[in-house]
Scaffold this motif. Structure first.
Motif, PDB file in Angstrom:
ATOM      1  N   UNK A  35       0.836  -1.204   0.000  1.00 44.74           N
ATOM      2  CA  UNK A  35       0.000   0.000   0.000  1.00 44.74           C
ATOM      3  C   UNK A  35       0.871   1.254   0.000  1.00 44.74           C
ATOM      4  N   UNK A  36       1.855   1.238   0.872  1.00 43.77           N
ATOM      5  CA  UNK A  36       2.762   2.372   1.013  1.00 43.77           C
ATOM      6  C   UNK A  36       3.467   2.681  -0.303  1.00 43.77           C
ATOM      7  N   UNK A  37       3.987   1.658  -0.897  1.00 46.19           N
ATOM      8  CA  UNK A  37       4.742   1.844  -2.128  1.00 46.19           C
ATOM      9  C   UNK A  37       3.874   2.368  -3.252  1.00 46.19           C
ATOM     10  N   UNK A  38       2.652   1.865  -3.303  1.00 51.50           N
ATOM     11  CA  UNK A  38       1.745   2.338  -4.352  1.00 51.50           C
ATOM     12  C   UNK A  38       1.458   3.823  -4.158  1.00 51.50           C
ATOM     13  N   UNK A  39       1.240   4.202  -2.910  1.00 54.41           N
ATOM     14  CA  UNK A  39       0.963   5.606  -2.608  1.00 54.41           C
ATOM     15  C   UNK A  39       2.154   6.479  -3.013  1.00 54.41           C
ATOM     16  N   UNK A  40       3.341   6.031  -2.651  1.00 49.06           N
ATOM     17  CA  UNK A  40       4.526   6.825  -2.965  1.00 49.06           C
ATOM     18  C   UNK A  40       4.737   6.908  -4.473  1.00 49.06           C
ATOM     19  N   UNK A  41       4.503   5.796  -5.133  1.00 47.08           N
ATOM     20  CA  UNK A  41       4.651   5.808  -6.593  1.00 47.08           C
ATOM     21  C   UNK A  41       3.668   6.798  -7.204  1.00 47.08           C
TER      22      UNK A  41
END
Lengths: 138, 138
Positions: A17-23
């Motif tokens: 989830x975190x990575x998707x948000x940052x991306x």
DNA sequence: TAACTAGTGCAACAGAAGTGCATTTATTGA
DNA sequence: TCAATAAATGCACTTCTGTTGCACTAGTTA
């Protein structure tokens, strides 16, 4: 599965989830972002997580690090025009002295640089400083 | 009055003992030096003094600051080939990935860089990374 | 479901840069 | 020459960025 998730998996990065948000954040920003930028955008998340996410992205060639001379590392998504894969990121970066933002000029390649005999060039970092289009238009 | 003292005075910098020593150190070194380098060379002197001396030198155009991408500011004496005076320091710097030293290639000018419409170029920073002549010769 | 691995959160540290203030040194003018 | 003034230096601290270690959680696999 969304586009972003596919992209991450293509680079051997598990789409949390975190990575998707940052991306998504990186994709929306048109300029290179610093860790502190992401930090303030995701106040709830830990700095370390963001830091390590960027490091992972960098390692997996999802983003490239930019050194624009401010002393603060910035990051931008690698695009089709970005050849980070072959460790030869030859596009230049523009740093605006007014708004302090840094953008990738992916369509502008760095010209061939000649170095003296004995020197072996492996990489070139070129940062142009001045006033960006948004600021000069005012 | 020595050469160095004259040089300092020409730049409106009072030639104190400390400054003369630091200038001499910079002149002897053929590579760009970081604050920490000077610090270890002058263990007896205070870091702040060295720091402020460099800042003064920079302000008075005696040295120019170099950002070689290591994240550490380095400094090198301005030479005849260095046009820092007109705020257009157009020579390039070479950073060796092996010995980690940075040198000015004053005789190598940066080619004209084209930027997109709307962008105004004021300054260009170009750092070539690779292996320097000393290291490649081995 | 248990074992394992990757990801995240928390705390703390390191290094560089920068500031405030007191003290020393140098300069100037009566 | 000596006091007043300005510049330079030394010391203590702070801030900011980047980084690591360790424990905990979530997610994956046998």
């Amino acid at each position: 599965m969304t586009e972003i998730e596919k992209t991450l998996e293509n680079h051997q990065v598990r789409p949390t989830a975190m990575r998707i948000l940052i991306y998504k954040y990186l994709a929306e920003k048109e300029v290179a972002v610093a860790l502190t930028d992401i930090e303030s955008a995701f106040a709830k998340a830990e700095r370390t997580t963001l830091y390590r996410t960027l490091k992972t992205f960098e390692e997996k060639k999802i983003v490239h690090q930019i050194d624009d001379g401010t002393g603060i590392s910035k990051y931008a998504l690698c695009e089709s025009g970005c050849n980070c894969e072959i460790d030869q990121d030859l596009h230049l970066h523009f740093h605006c002295n007014n708004c302090n933002e840094t953008v990738c000029l992916t369509e502008h390649k760095i010209p061939q640089i000649k170095v003296p005999d004995g020197f072996v060039s492996e990489n070139v970092n070129l940062v142009v400083k001045g006033i960006c289009d948004k600021c000069s238009g005012q």
